[in-house]
Structure formats: C-alpha cells, structure tokens
Design a protein around this motif. Structure first.
Motif, PDB file in Angstrom:
ATOM      1  N   SER A  57       0.230 -33.470  -9.633  1.00 44.60           N
ATOM      2  CA  SER A  57       0.382 -32.607 -10.815  1.00 44.60           C
ATOM      3  C   SER A  57       0.733 -33.372 -12.084  1.00 44.60           C
ATOM      4  O   SER A  57       0.187 -33.100 -13.150  1.00 44.60           O
ATOM      5  N   ARG A  58       1.640 -34.322 -11.995  1.00 44.77           N
ATOM      6  CA  ARG A  58       2.054 -35.058 -13.198  1.00 44.77           C
ATOM      7  C   ARG A  58       1.022 -36.091 -13.655  1.00 44.77           C
ATOM      8  O   ARG A  58       0.673 -36.119 -14.839  1.00 44.77           O
ATOM      9  N   MET A  95      -1.849 -34.414 -15.401  1.00 39.61           N
ATOM     10  CA  MET A  95      -1.529 -33.855 -16.731  1.00 39.61           C
ATOM     11  C   MET A  95      -1.453 -34.970 -17.764  1.00 39.61           C
ATOM     12  O   MET A  95      -1.926 -34.806 -18.897  1.00 39.61           O
ATOM     13  N   SER A 126      -4.005 -35.050 -20.856  1.00 44.03           N
ATOM     14  CA  SER A 126      -3.445 -35.013 -22.222  1.00 44.03           C
ATOM     15  C   SER A 126      -3.966 -36.182 -23.043  1.00 44.03           C
ATOM     16  O   SER A 126      -4.392 -36.008 -24.195  1.00 44.03           O
ATOM     17  N   VAL A 145      -7.296 -28.603 -20.643  1.00 42.25           N
ATOM     18  CA  VAL A 145      -5.851 -28.733 -20.919  1.00 42.25           C
ATOM     19  C   VAL A 145      -5.095 -27.561 -20.292  1.00 42.25           C
ATOM     20  O   VAL A 145      -4.058 -27.751 -19.644  1.00 42.25           O
ATOM     21  N   ALA A 146      -5.637 -26.345 -20.467  1.00 42.93           N
ATOM     22  CA  ALA A 146      -4.958 -25.163 -19.912  1.00 42.93           C
ATOM     23  C   ALA A 146      -4.897 -25.257 -18.384  1.00 42.93           C
ATOM     24  O   ALA A 146      -3.857 -24.966 -17.776  1.00 42.93           O
ATOM     25  N   GLN A 148      -2.315 -27.794 -17.360  1.00 40.73           N
ATOM     26  CA  GLN A 148      -0.959 -27.262 -17.527  1.00 40.73           C
ATOM     27  C   GLN A 148      -0.625 -26.308 -16.382  1.00 40.73           C
ATOM     28  O   GLN A 148       0.499 -26.311 -15.884  1.00 40.73           O
ATOM     29  N   PHE A 157       0.240 -28.239 -13.394  1.00 38.79           N
ATOM     30  CA  PHE A 157       1.564 -28.851 -13.572  1.00 38.79           C
ATOM     31  C   PHE A 157       2.668 -27.816 -13.331  1.00 38.79           C
ATOM     32  O   PHE A 157       3.618 -28.061 -12.580  1.00 38.79           O
ATOM     33  N   ILE A 158       2.505 -26.648 -13.964  1.00 39.72           N
ATOM     34  CA  ILE A 158       3.517 -25.596 -13.811  1.00 39.72           C
ATOM     35  C   ILE A 158       3.556 -25.120 -12.353  1.00 39.72           C
ATOM     36  O   ILE A 158       4.624 -24.907 -11.782  1.00 39.72           O
TER      37      ILE A 158
END
Lengths: 120, 167
Positions: free
Chosen positions: A53-54, A57, A61, A93-94, A97, A100-101
């Motif tokens: 996940s990280r 992102m 980004s 990007v969405a 995210q 990630f969330i």
C-alpha cells in the motif's frame, strides 16, 4: 498605480526566488537527513514494512506529479489556465489513495484483533 | 546587538524609506492623462498609494527571506515537516507537500510568463481538476489521521482497566 508594473514584476521575481529557496532548503534538509523520512514506507500501526500500500502510493504520487509538471510546462505560452489533469491520472491517484486507506484500515483492524484481551 | 534596538532600528529605517518613496513620488508623479496638471490632493494620494505598495512588497519579501534564512540556519526546525508526533514520516503529508510544491511552482511559472508577455493584469487560472487532485490528497490525509486516532484510542482503552461502580 504608480510604478505598478515594476512593483508587480519585482514582487513576482522575489516570490519566485523565495519559492526556489524554500524548495532548495527542503530538498537539502531531506538529503542531509534533517527532515526525517524514517518510517515513510512502514505501517505505523503495526511497525512492519508495508508490503504494497505505501510503496505504490509513493510511486503513483511521484509519477502523477512528474506527468502533470511535464504537461503543464508543455502548455505554457498557449494558455493562462492550468491544463486539466487527465481523468486517468485522477483515477490512478484516487485508486492509489483508496488502496492506501484500505491497507491502513486493515492493519488497524488486525492490530485490534492481535491486541491482548481481544476476543478470540 | 540588543534585539529590541535592532527591531526599532529596522522599523525606523523602513518608515524613513517609505516617507522618502512617498516624497519622491509626490515630486515626480506623472500626470494622468499625460500633459495635464494634477491637483495637489491627487498627487498626494498617488504618492501615498505608491509608497504603500512599495512597502508591502518590501515587507512581504523581507518576511519570506527571514523564513528561508531561519529554515536554512536551523532556527525553524523542519524535522517534523512530513512526520507525525511519533516521529515516523507520514506518506500523506509527504504527498501533500509534493503536490503543493508542484502546483505553487507552476503557478509562479505561469504568472511570470504572463508578466514577461505583458499580461500582468491577469493571474493564472487553476483548473478544477487540479484542485480536485489536491482535495483527494487532503481527504485521504484526514481519513488516514482518523483511522490512526481511532486505533490509538482503542489501544489506550485496552490498556486502561474499566472503572466499575455499584449502583
């Protein structure tokens, strides 16, 4: 306004130098280790390295920022308006995210389950 | 040097510079339209507006320079610029910093290009999708903070034994 054009130009140049200086100071501090990036790819709730996940992102980004900068620089001189962000880029990007969330929520739920006293 | 004295010294120098600028503008103010004579009151207003604008530019530039110099010298600590209170770096903060820098830099670039091409009166317009992208980034930061806060609250509740009361 008296000397309006000169003042606007002076201020714009001063602000550009200021922004450039700010970028340089931040970049210098990141490289020198004074701005801590420790744990950027680590899941804070579990303390373990985040598998997916990280890093995804961070990658999305950086890629999105680089793509948009290229597009905006290409458009300078043709228009006074920022070019629109391509829909695919917004979606990427969405989505990134959301992953990630989602990962953060999952690790939060897992850490609750693993906590002492949790119902097994 | 005594900091209070230095502040007063800079203050007086600044006011003196503004008065000088106003006086110069008052004496050399060009008439609008060119060739017409300007009444003394109009000349005074013209001089005061010009000096105030110059003062604003100098003040803002000095403020910006002070912040940058203090950051470079380490008086303003940037250690936690992208980190949470725990000291661990936050990816959401890093992303917001990146996007903010990108958009701010492009804005200045567009504004400067407009100025160089004689389009000083028009500020660059930011497309809605760019603001949307910043909104997505900010929204995910808030969500991530919410999840972290809820998780920390649960952890501290688990550590604290429940208080029982007899009713």
């Amino acid at each position: 306004m008296p000397g309006g054009k000169f003042l606007v130009l002076t201020f714009a140049v001063a602000m550009t130098i200021w922004l450039g200086g700010l970028l340089l100071v931040v970049a210098y501090n990141i490289v020198g280790g004074r701005i801590s990036l420790r744990g950027l790819l680590t899941e804070t709730l579990t303390g373990q390295m985040a598998a997916f996940s990280r890093p995804q992102m961070l990658f999305v980004s950086l890629a999105a920022a680089a793509t948009y900068v290229g597009k905006a620089i290409e458009a300078i001189g043709t228009t006074n308006t920022f070019p629109p962000v391509p829909t695919e880029l917004v979606a990427a990007v969405a989505g990134s995210q959301a992953v990630f969330i989602g990962g953060k929520w999952l690790s939060s739920a897992l850490s609750k389950l693993r906590a002492p006293g949790a119902v097994k | 040097m005594n900091p209070e004295r230095t502040t007063y010294l800079f203050g007086f120098a600044f006011v003196a510079l503004m008065l000088l600028a106003a006086a110069l503008l008052f004496v050399f103010a060009p008439a609008i339209p060119a060739g017409a004579s300007m009444p003394p009151l109009g000349r005074l207003i013209y001089a005061l507006v010009g000096a105030s604008a110059l003062g604003a530019v100098i003040l803002l530039s000095a403020l910006g320079a002070t912040v940058i110099i203090k950051m470079a010298l380490g008086t303003i600590d940037l250690k936690y610029l992208v980190a949470e209170e725990s000291g661990a770096a936050s990816l959401s903060r890093f992303q917001m910093l990146l996007f903010t820098f990108v958009i701010a830099s492009l804005y200045f670039l567009y504004a400067l290009y407009g100025l160089m091409n004689g389009d000083a009166a028009k500020l660059p317009e930011i497309d809605g999708s760019v603001l949307g992208l910043l909104g997505i980034s900010g929204g995910s930061y808030l969500l991530s903070k919410g999840i972290s806060a809820a998780s920390s609250a649960n952890a501290s509740n688990a550590d604290t034994p429940a208080v029982r009361t007899n009713r």
